[in-house]
Design a protein around this motif. Structure first.
Motif, PDB file in Angstrom:
ATOM      1  N   ILE A  77      12.730  -1.321  91.645  1.00 46.60           N
ATOM      2  CA  ILE A  77      11.373  -0.779  91.484  1.00 46.60           C
ATOM      3  C   ILE A  77      11.348   0.281  90.387  1.00 46.60           C
ATOM      4  O   ILE A  77      10.471   0.277  89.513  1.00 46.60           O
ATOM      5  CB  ILE A  77      10.871  -0.230  92.831  1.00 46.60           C
ATOM      6  CG1 ILE A  77      10.536  -1.399  93.764  1.00 46.60           C
ATOM      7  CG2 ILE A  77       9.684   0.711  92.657  1.00 46.60           C
ATOM      8  CD1 ILE A  77      10.261  -1.005  95.206  1.00 46.60           C
ATOM      9  N   ARG A  81       9.333   0.009  86.743  1.00 52.36           N
ATOM     10  CA  ARG A  81       8.389   1.018  86.247  1.00 52.36           C
ATOM     11  C   ARG A  81       8.794   1.501  84.850  1.00 52.36           C
ATOM     12  O   ARG A  81       7.939   1.701  83.979  1.00 52.36           O
ATOM     13  CB  ARG A  81       8.276   2.178  87.220  1.00 52.36           C
ATOM     14  CG  ARG A  81       7.545   1.809  88.515  1.00 52.36           C
ATOM     15  CD  ARG A  81       7.447   2.969  89.490  1.00 52.36           C
ATOM     16  NE  ARG A  81       6.709   4.105  88.965  1.00 52.36           N
ATOM     17  CZ  ARG A  81       5.381   4.256  89.010  1.00 52.36           C
ATOM     18  NH1 ARG A  81       4.641   3.300  89.567  1.00 52.36           N
ATOM     19  NH2 ARG A  81       4.806   5.319  88.514  1.00 52.36           N
ATOM     20  N   ALA A  84       7.874  -1.096  82.394  1.00 54.22           N
ATOM     21  CA  ALA A  84       6.421  -1.081  82.172  1.00 54.22           C
ATOM     22  C   ALA A  84       6.036   0.025  81.201  1.00 54.22           C
ATOM     23  O   ALA A  84       5.201  -0.182  80.310  1.00 54.22           O
ATOM     24  CB  ALA A  84       5.690  -0.917  83.503  1.00 54.22           C
ATOM     25  N   ALA A 125       5.688  -3.072  91.440  1.00 57.04           N
ATOM     26  CA  ALA A 125       5.764  -1.681  90.977  1.00 57.04           C
ATOM     27  C   ALA A 125       5.310  -1.577  89.522  1.00 57.04           C
ATOM     28  O   ALA A 125       4.591  -0.648  89.160  1.00 57.04           O
ATOM     29  CB  ALA A 125       7.177  -1.136  91.142  1.00 57.04           C
ATOM     30  N   ALA A 126       5.725  -2.543  88.696  1.00 57.41           N
ATOM     31  CA  ALA A 126       5.292  -2.554  87.298  1.00 57.41           C
ATOM     32  C   ALA A 126       3.801  -2.858  87.209  1.00 57.41           C
ATOM     33  O   ALA A 126       3.058  -2.190  86.483  1.00 57.41           O
ATOM     34  CB  ALA A 126       6.091  -3.579  86.502  1.00 57.41           C
ATOM     35  N   GLU A 128       1.464  -2.370  89.383  1.00 52.25           N
ATOM     36  CA  GLU A 128       0.690  -1.224  89.875  1.00 52.25           C
ATOM     37  C   GLU A 128       0.648  -0.100  88.848  1.00 52.25           C
ATOM     38  O   GLU A 128      -0.395   0.519  88.630  1.00 52.25           O
ATOM     39  CB  GLU A 128       1.263  -0.744  91.200  1.00 52.25           C
ATOM     40  CG  GLU A 128       0.995  -1.732  92.325  1.00 52.25           C
ATOM     41  CD  GLU A 128       1.879  -1.551  93.545  1.00 52.25           C
ATOM     42  OE1 GLU A 128       2.677  -0.578  93.602  1.00 52.25           O
ATOM     43  OE2 GLU A 128       1.787  -2.402  94.457  1.00 52.25           O
ATOM     44  N   LEU A 129       1.771   0.168  88.176  1.00 47.10           N
ATOM     45  CA  LEU A 129       1.774   1.199  87.138  1.00 47.10           C
ATOM     46  C   LEU A 129       0.855   0.811  85.989  1.00 47.10           C
ATOM     47  O   LEU A 129       0.112   1.647  85.465  1.00 47.10           O
ATOM     48  CB  LEU A 129       3.184   1.446  86.617  1.00 47.10           C
ATOM     49  CG  LEU A 129       3.230   2.534  85.556  1.00 47.10           C
ATOM     50  CD1 LEU A 129       4.232   3.612  85.928  1.00 47.10           C
ATOM     51  CD2 LEU A 129       3.533   1.970  84.201  1.00 47.10           C
TER      52      LEU A 129
END
Length: 172
Positions: A77, A81, A84, A125-126, A128-129
């Motif tokens: 995760i 991120r 990203a 996680a990516a 969402e960021l």
């Protein structure tokens, strides 16, 4: 909002990405340099695609290994991120401003052992960021694949495909 006529409405619904990043105290890193004989990004008309982004931080690979073997889901995760953020930095460089980016597709690849099934959780996680940073402009289609061997032993790599909004549509 998949229809091109709807793209102009994006600026009316979202804060600009630069403001969203500042409000969340998210700072884009310098775009990582290519590690081979390729370009970090390529532009064609109002479209831009990046080479796959690895979890580089300050010029070195921050995470290495396979998920489910030497790395945990939490490591994956964090790596996603970081990938990203690196992708956003490449897109900002390619377009001249993060405020001109509308993400279309994210290609996510996870280095893992056989039987590892948390690829969607890692790549979420990516995603969402990216939504946090870009707002509605960050909504995207996505690929999620697992591999036993990855470049430089990276646990995650992300490729981006985006539209470059012109000044009128981006609000700048």
């Amino acid at each position: 909002m998949n229809h091109p006529a709807d793209i102009a409405a994006l600026a009316a619904f979202d804060d600009l990405p630069s403001g969203r990043l500042a409000a969340r105290q998210i700072e884009l890193p310098p775009p990582p340099a290519a590690v081979g004989s390729y370009q970090p990004w390529s532009r064609y008309g109002d479209l831009v695609t990046t080479s796959f982004q690895l979890p580089f931080k300050n010029g070195s690979l921050r995470y290495a290994g396979r998920l489910g073997e030497t790395l945990t889901v939490e490591d994956g995760i964090a790596a996603a991120r970081l990938c990203a953020l690196n992708g956003l930095a490449q897109l900002a460089q390619a377009t001249g401003s993060i405020d001109r980016v509308r993400l279309i597709r994210l290609d996510g690849h996870v280095g893992c052992v056989a039987g590892f099934d948390a690829m969607p959780e890692v790549l979420d996680a990516a995603s969402e960021l990216l939504h946090e940073a870009l707002g509605r402009r960050g909504l995207h289609a996505r690929t999620a694949l697992g591999h036993h061997v990855m470049p430089l032993d990276a646990p995650v790599m992300l490729g981006f495909f985006a539209q470059i909004l012109d000044d009128e549509r981006s609000g700048t």
